[in-house]
Design a protein around this motif. Structure first.
Motif, PDB file in Angstrom:
ATOM      1  N   ARG A   1      34.866   4.844 -34.762  1.00 31.91           N
ATOM      2  CA  ARG A   1      33.681   4.222 -34.153  1.00 31.91           C
ATOM      3  C   ARG A   1      32.653   3.846 -35.202  1.00 31.91           C
ATOM      4  O   ARG A   1      32.066   2.785 -35.150  1.00 31.91           O
ATOM      5  CB  ARG A   1      33.061   5.181 -33.145  1.00 31.91           C
ATOM      6  N   GLN A   2      32.398   4.758 -36.136  1.00 35.82           N
ATOM      7  CA  GLN A   2      31.385   4.536 -37.167  1.00 35.82           C
ATOM      8  C   GLN A   2      31.975   4.235 -38.532  1.00 35.82           C
ATOM      9  O   GLN A   2      31.270   3.763 -39.410  1.00 35.82           O
ATOM     10  CB  GLN A   2      30.487   5.774 -37.313  1.00 35.82           C
TER      11      GLN A   2
ATOM     12  N   VAL B   1      31.245  13.445 -48.162  1.00 36.12           N
ATOM     13  CA  VAL B   1      30.343  12.362 -47.783  1.00 36.12           C
ATOM     14  C   VAL B   1      29.333  12.286 -48.919  1.00 36.12           C
ATOM     15  O   VAL B   1      28.451  13.128 -49.040  1.00 36.12           O
ATOM     16  CB  VAL B   1      29.668  12.604 -46.421  1.00 36.12           C
ATOM     17  N   GLY B   2      29.514  11.292 -49.765  1.00 40.06           N
ATOM     18  CA  GLY B   2      28.735  11.198 -50.981  1.00 40.06           C
ATOM     19  C   GLY B   2      27.382  10.548 -50.816  1.00 40.06           C
ATOM     20  O   GLY B   2      26.427  10.892 -51.506  1.00 40.06           O
ATOM     21  N   ASP B   3      27.289   9.607 -49.914  1.00 35.26           N
ATOM     22  CA  ASP B   3      26.038   8.872 -49.710  1.00 35.26           C
ATOM     23  C   ASP B   3      25.113   9.724 -48.844  1.00 35.26           C
ATOM     24  O   ASP B   3      25.299   9.831 -47.635  1.00 35.26           O
ATOM     25  CB  ASP B   3      26.332   7.532 -49.052  1.00 35.26           C
TER      26      ASP B   3
ATOM     27  N   GLY C   1      24.166  13.695 -41.674  1.00 39.01           N
ATOM     28  CA  GLY C   1      23.567  14.011 -40.381  1.00 39.01           C
ATOM     29  C   GLY C   1      23.673  12.900 -39.357  1.00 39.01           C
ATOM     30  O   GLY C   1      23.077  12.997 -38.280  1.00 39.01           O
ATOM     31  N   THR C   2      24.451  11.860 -39.640  1.00 37.39           N
ATOM     32  CA  THR C   2      24.569  10.731 -38.705  1.00 37.39           C
ATOM     33  C   THR C   2      25.877  10.722 -37.919  1.00 37.39           C
ATOM     34  O   THR C   2      26.127   9.798 -37.154  1.00 37.39           O
ATOM     35  CB  THR C   2      24.431   9.386 -39.445  1.00 37.39           C
ATOM     36  N   GLY C   3      26.723  11.718 -38.121  1.00 42.73           N
ATOM     37  CA  GLY C   3      28.000  11.768 -37.409  1.00 42.73           C
ATOM     38  C   GLY C   3      29.159  11.137 -38.156  1.00 42.73           C
ATOM     39  O   GLY C   3      30.278  11.071 -37.635  1.00 42.73           O
ATOM     40  N   ILE C   4      28.915  10.689 -39.388  1.00 45.35           N
ATOM     41  CA  ILE C   4      29.962  10.037 -40.177  1.00 45.35           C
ATOM     42  C   ILE C   4      31.127  11.000 -40.444  1.00 45.35           C
ATOM     43  O   ILE C   4      32.293  10.633 -40.293  1.00 45.35           O
ATOM     44  CB  ILE C   4      29.388   9.508 -41.513  1.00 45.35           C
ATOM     45  N   ALA C   5      30.832  12.231 -40.842  1.00 49.74           N
ATOM     46  CA  ALA C   5      31.893  13.199 -41.138  1.00 49.74           C
ATOM     47  C   ALA C   5      32.721  13.488 -39.889  1.00 49.74           C
ATOM     48  O   ALA C   5      33.951  13.537 -39.944  1.00 49.74           O
ATOM     49  CB  ALA C   5      31.312  14.488 -41.706  1.00 49.74           C
TER      50      ALA C   5
END
Length: 187
Positions: free
Chosen positions: A7-8, A99-101, A106-110
């Motif tokens: 999704r992301q 998650v390097g950036d 905290g945005t749900g990317i992981a």
């Protein structure tokens, strides 16, 4: 070349272009990014040639899958995922994420990246179990794995060096029927 759409995120095979991306080198020299990945060699400036050797070995390994995490919205390269110890006979593999950036923490990317990868490993490769390890001083990553259905399987007390002391290393595992494929639901 592997490409998985979440999704992301869009996960794609890690390439030589990713190694040379200035963002990647920036993450590997950012103490806040690397302090909980349990790679002590990255706590001091690591020569790019060493990074290239490591990446080449992982990319060439028959039991590893190395993926770049890109944002689905704008294609920006924000992290990496590694599958290691892929064992088709036992139906198992271990996963790790960076998650390097820090702008996307905290945005749900992981969660989306691991969910997307897990769906591929369970459904396309037919694996039955995924494992992961997390330093106890990284509660956000523990929450991500717990949210996806991983359960604690063991703790190595004071196993990992962390700053001026030591911390526990938590081992997690998840079977296909425990994995939360979408918004907390099991498939």
């Amino acid at each position: 070349m592997l490409c998985l759409q979440g999704r992301q995120v869009r996960l794609q095979s890690f390439t030589a272009a990713h190694i040379e991306d200035p963002a990647y080198h920036g993450w590997l020299t950012d103490y806040e990014v690397v302090k909980t990945i349990n790679r002590p060699e990255y706590l001091t400036p690591v020569p790019m040639e060493e990074v290239r050797r490591y990446c080449a070995a992982v990319m060439a390994s028959p039991t590893d899958i190395f993926l770049a995490i890109h944002l689905a919205s704008d294609g920006r390269f924000v992290g990496t995922l590694r599958v290691s110890g892929l064992n088709q006979y036992a139906g198992t593999a271990d996963i790790g994420i960076l998650v390097g950036d820090r702008k996307v923490w905290g945005t749900g990317i992981a969660t989306d990246a691991i969910r997307t990868l897990g769906a591929y490993l369970f459904n396309s490769l037919g694996l039955r179990k995924l494992t992961a390890g997390v330093m106890a001083v990284n509660p956000p990553m523990l929450k991500v794995f717990n949210r996806l259905g991983f359960r604690e399987e063991g703790v190595r007390r004071l196993q990992d060096r962390y700053e001026a002391g030591y911390c526990d290393h938590i081992y997690l595992g998840c079977f296909k029927d425990e994995f939360r494929f979408d918004k907390g639901e099991r498939q």
